[in-house]
Design a protein around this motif. Structure first.
Motif, PDB file in Angstrom:
ATOM      1  N   PHE A 158       0.563  -1.134  -0.567  1.00 26.55           N
ATOM      2  CA  PHE A 158       0.070   0.311   0.007  1.00 26.55           C
ATOM      3  C   PHE A 158       1.120   1.387   0.066  1.00 26.55           C
ATOM      4  N   MET A 159       0.255   1.934  -1.051  1.00 25.93           N
ATOM      5  CA  MET A 159       1.283   3.433  -0.447  1.00 25.93           C
ATOM      6  C   MET A 159       0.552   4.546  -0.074  1.00 25.93           C
ATOM      7  N   TYR A 160       1.631   5.138   0.385  1.00 29.03           N
ATOM      8  CA  TYR A 160       0.531   6.670   1.904  1.00 29.03           C
ATOM      9  C   TYR A 160       1.479   8.361   2.009  1.00 29.03           C
ATOM     10  N   ASN A 229      -6.789 -10.485 -15.743  1.00 30.15           N
ATOM     11  CA  ASN A 229      -7.925 -10.351 -15.639  1.00 30.15           C
ATOM     12  C   ASN A 229      -8.120 -10.158 -13.540  1.00 30.15           C
ATOM     13  N   LYS A 230      -6.645 -11.565 -12.490  1.00 34.59           N
ATOM     14  CA  LYS A 230      -6.973 -11.792 -12.208  1.00 34.59           C
ATOM     15  C   LYS A 230      -6.249 -10.103 -10.721  1.00 34.59           C
ATOM     16  N   GLU A 231      -5.672  -9.500 -12.285  1.00 35.03           N
ATOM     17  CA  GLU A 231      -4.682  -7.951 -11.074  1.00 35.03           C
ATOM     18  C   GLU A 231      -6.015  -6.700 -11.155  1.00 35.03           C
ATOM     19  N   VAL A 232      -6.792  -6.849 -12.275  1.00 31.07           N
ATOM     20  CA  VAL A 232      -8.438  -6.124 -12.496  1.00 31.07           C
ATOM     21  C   VAL A 232      -8.215  -6.008 -10.601  1.00 31.07           C
ATOM     22  N   LEU A 233      -9.170  -7.613 -10.265  1.00 31.11           N
ATOM     23  CA  LEU A 233     -10.548  -7.999  -9.491  1.00 31.11           C
ATOM     24  C   LEU A 233      -9.422  -7.304  -8.238  1.00 31.11           C
ATOM     25  N   GLN A 234      -8.253  -7.792  -8.207  1.00 33.96           N
ATOM     26  CA  GLN A 234      -7.753  -7.380  -6.545  1.00 33.96           C
ATOM     27  C   GLN A 234      -7.744  -5.615  -7.040  1.00 33.96           C
ATOM     28  N   ALA A 235      -7.095  -5.048  -7.672  1.00 29.75           N
ATOM     29  CA  ALA A 235      -7.048  -3.504  -7.778  1.00 29.75           C
ATOM     30  C   ALA A 235      -8.636  -2.885  -8.058  1.00 29.75           C
ATOM     31  N   ALA A 236      -9.470  -3.359  -7.824  1.00 23.35           N
ATOM     32  CA  ALA A 236     -10.464  -3.157  -8.492  1.00 23.35           C
ATOM     33  C   ALA A 236     -11.622  -3.326  -7.070  1.00 23.35           C
ATOM     34  N   GLU A 237     -11.399  -3.575  -5.975  1.00 25.27           N
ATOM     35  CA  GLU A 237     -12.154  -4.409  -4.676  1.00 25.27           C
ATOM     36  C   GLU A 237     -11.008  -2.750  -4.200  1.00 25.27           C
ATOM     37  N   LEU A 238      -9.483  -3.399  -4.023  1.00 23.50           N
ATOM     38  CA  LEU A 238      -8.888  -2.652  -3.029  1.00 23.50           C
ATOM     39  C   LEU A 238      -9.252  -0.625  -3.573  1.00 23.50           C
ATOM     40  N   HIS A 239      -9.917  -0.043  -4.403  1.00 21.92           N
ATOM     41  CA  HIS A 239      -9.740   1.277  -5.228  1.00 21.92           C
ATOM     42  C   HIS A 239     -11.348   1.129  -4.370  1.00 21.92           C
ATOM     43  N   ALA A 240     -12.351   0.425  -4.760  1.00 24.18           N
ATOM     44  CA  ALA A 240     -13.677   0.356  -3.962  1.00 24.18           C
ATOM     45  C   ALA A 240     -14.040   0.736  -2.612  1.00 24.18           C
ATOM     46  N   GLU A 241     -12.904  -0.554  -2.187  1.00 25.17           N
ATOM     47  CA  GLU A 241     -12.408  -0.486  -0.490  1.00 25.17           C
ATOM     48  C   GLU A 241     -12.156   1.255   0.578  1.00 25.17           C
ATOM     49  N   SER A 242     -11.196   1.688  -0.426  1.00 22.62           N
ATOM     50  CA  SER A 242     -10.362   2.971  -0.091  1.00 22.62           C
ATOM     51  C   SER A 242     -11.706   3.959  -0.261  1.00 22.62           C
ATOM     52  N   GLY A 243     -12.783   3.996  -1.186  1.00 22.82           N
ATOM     53  CA  GLY A 243     -13.429   5.415  -0.918  1.00 22.82           C
ATOM     54  C   GLY A 243     -13.455   6.634  -1.453  1.00 22.82           C
ATOM     55  N   VAL A 248      -4.574   5.053  -6.672  1.00 18.97           N
ATOM     56  CA  VAL A 248      -3.480   4.864  -7.378  1.00 18.97           C
ATOM     57  C   VAL A 248      -3.918   3.829  -7.933  1.00 18.97           C
ATOM     58  N   THR A 249      -3.383   2.771  -9.384  1.00 21.86           N
ATOM     59  CA  THR A 249      -3.222   1.126  -8.221  1.00 21.86           C
ATOM     60  C   THR A 249      -1.831   2.015  -9.690  1.00 21.86           C
ATOM     61  N   VAL A 250       0.151   1.623  -9.178  1.00 21.64           N
ATOM     62  CA  VAL A 250       1.156   1.270 -10.028  1.00 21.64           C
ATOM     63  C   VAL A 250       1.044  -0.240 -10.153  1.00 21.64           C
ATOM     64  N   VAL A 251       1.580  -0.754 -11.010  1.00 20.05           N
ATOM     65  CA  VAL A 251       2.342  -1.799 -11.729  1.00 20.05           C
ATOM     66  C   VAL A 251       3.747  -1.033 -11.546  1.00 20.05           C
ATOM     67  N   VAL A 252       4.595  -2.235 -11.457  1.00 21.79           N
ATOM     68  CA  VAL A 252       6.553  -2.605 -11.909  1.00 21.79           C
ATOM     69  C   VAL A 252       6.145  -3.454 -12.605  1.00 21.79           C
ATOM     70  N   LYS A 253       7.452  -3.390 -13.662  1.00 21.70           N
ATOM     71  CA  LYS A 253       7.820  -4.393 -14.386  1.00 21.70           C
ATOM     72  C   LYS A 253       8.637  -4.081 -14.947  1.00 21.70           C
ATOM     73  N   LEU A 254       9.517  -5.427 -15.339  1.00 23.22           N
ATOM     74  CA  LEU A 254      10.271  -5.813 -16.009  1.00 23.22           C
ATOM     75  C   LEU A 254      10.466  -6.618 -17.571  1.00 23.22           C
ATOM     76  N   GLU A 255      11.307  -4.997 -18.506  1.00 26.79           N
ATOM     77  CA  GLU A 255      10.691  -5.461 -19.648  1.00 26.79           C
ATOM     78  C   GLU A 255      12.472  -4.724 -19.934  1.00 26.79           C
ATOM     79  N   MET A 271      -8.228   2.556 -11.571  1.00 25.74           N
ATOM     80  CA  MET A 271      -9.543   1.905 -12.439  1.00 25.74           C
ATOM     81  C   MET A 271     -10.260   2.441 -12.498  1.00 25.74           C
ATOM     82  N   SER A 272     -11.017   3.153 -13.752  1.00 25.41           N
ATOM     83  CA  SER A 272     -11.990   3.493 -14.061  1.00 25.41           C
ATOM     84  C   SER A 272     -13.189   3.586 -13.220  1.00 25.41           C
ATOM     85  N   ASP A 273     -14.027   4.544 -13.193  1.00 27.86           N
ATOM     86  CA  ASP A 273     -15.192   4.468 -12.217  1.00 27.86           C
ATOM     87  C   ASP A 273     -16.544   3.225 -12.708  1.00 27.86           C
TER      88      ASP A 273
END
Length: 332
Positions: A158-160, A229-243, A248-255, A271-273
């Motif tokens: 979680f980001m603070y 799809n699983k990442e969308v679910l968890q991101a949406a859950e946490l966004h909804a929970e936050s109120g 913001v949801t941030v992804v860190v990847k190696l490319e 995540m969109s409304d």
């Protein structure tokens, strides 16, 4: 030769002559088979084309701008994916026939009616103006997942920070729960008591929870999607929970970069409304099979995407890009 064309309407297929075909010829095939005028097409092998918002954004995608360039020079072969951006409406020929309902056919239930009225479109603007990372906190997180874990294990936290009146999210530190279960995709194990303690400490410092950050592993086959799809679910859950509308949801990847070396990338989204609304109302299927496409979120009822009734939605429809900047926290 068959090419898969991914646009805002999902994944479609176009039959072309072979790898010797030029880009201008490919556009002609797309016009004849998908009814999208040539002058309205922007093509690229880069999936980020679908996240473009302005004409200036489109100018960054130049790999398929030369009309005489052959497909073989882009390593495109049978089954390859090409990304297509277009504006305006389109009429799809040969669509499924309309089935009568109501007094002229089967009885339409209230659930059917609601589903028919639920349209999923891209949200153009985020509620968050930008997200700014404290350099030390961002560097500490990326060094840990890169040098210690080698992006072989998924981690999340979680980001603070604070939210300005202009809607800018400033992230000052990242809390990463010590016990996590994120082996296959994304299941963040949470300790409510510990989270309350961290929230209390943050509040004492004038900070609050402002977002979620997670990593994608190098084992994920993520060449043509931003979130699974699983990442969308968890991101949406946490966004909804936050109120928090600026959450913001941030992804860190190696490319791999142009030189063949690996770079660590931070990408920020909201995540969109509509995504948050559908999650709250229980529209998402939460169980997945081995053969399910990670690029698609499954819905319990049909929704309307690009004029079509579907039960699978491209995950990118639920993402709203947020720009990233940085800052330095000065401790007194």
């Amino acid at each position: 030769m068959l090419l898969r064309i991914r646009s805002r309407d999902g994944l479609e297929r176009v039959q072309v002559g072979g790898p010797h075909v030029s880009i201008s010829q490919l556009k002609a095939f797309i016009e004849s088979q998908l009814q999208i005028p040539i002058h309205n097409q922007t093509l690229s092998t880069d999936r980020n084309l679908l996240l473009a918002k302005t004409p200036a954004d489109l100018l960054r995608f130049t790999d398929m701008s030369d009309p005489s360039r052959p497909l073989s020079s882009l390593n495109l072969s049978h089954g390859s994916v090409v990304f297509l951006y277009y504006q305006g409406e389109r009429t799809v020929r040969g669509g499924a026939p309309v089935c009568p309902a109501g007094s002229f056919g089967r009885k339409m239930t209230m659930d059917d009616l609601i589903a028919k009225q639920t349209r999923i479109t891209r949200q153009e603007s985020p509620h968050c103006d930008s997200v700014s990372f404290d350099r030390d906190s961002a560097n500490a997180f990326q060094r840990y997942v890169n040098e210690t874990l080698a992006f072989a294990v998924k981690r999340g936290g979680f980001m603070y920070g604070t939210v300005s009146e202009e809607g800018r999210v400033e992230v000052d530190f990242i809390y990463e729960p010590p016990q996590q279960g994120m082996e296959d995709d994304l299941i963040l194990l949470r300790d409510p008591e510990e989270e309350k303690l961290v929230d209390a400490i943050a509040a004492g410092l004038g900070r609050k929870r402002v977002g979620f950050i997670f990593t994608q592993t190098i084992m994920q086959d993520k060449k043509d999607y931003n979130f699974s799809n699983k990442e969308v679910l968890q991101a949406a859950e946490l966004h909804a929970e936050s109120g928090l509308k600026e959450w913001v949801t941030v992804v860190v990847k190696l490319e791999a970069n142009e030189d063949g070396d690996a770079d660590v990338h931070f990408e920020a989204f909201q995540m969109s409304d509509m995504c948050v609304k559908l999650f709250k109302e229980g529209w998402f299927v939460t169980e997945f099979g081995e053969d399910d496409d990670p690029k698609l979120s499954k819905m319990k009822k049909e929704v309307v995407v690009g004029g079509k009734d579907v039960k699978e939605v491209d995950n990118d429809f639920f993402l709203v890009v947020v720009k990233i900047i940085d800052h330095q926290v000065h401790n007194s």
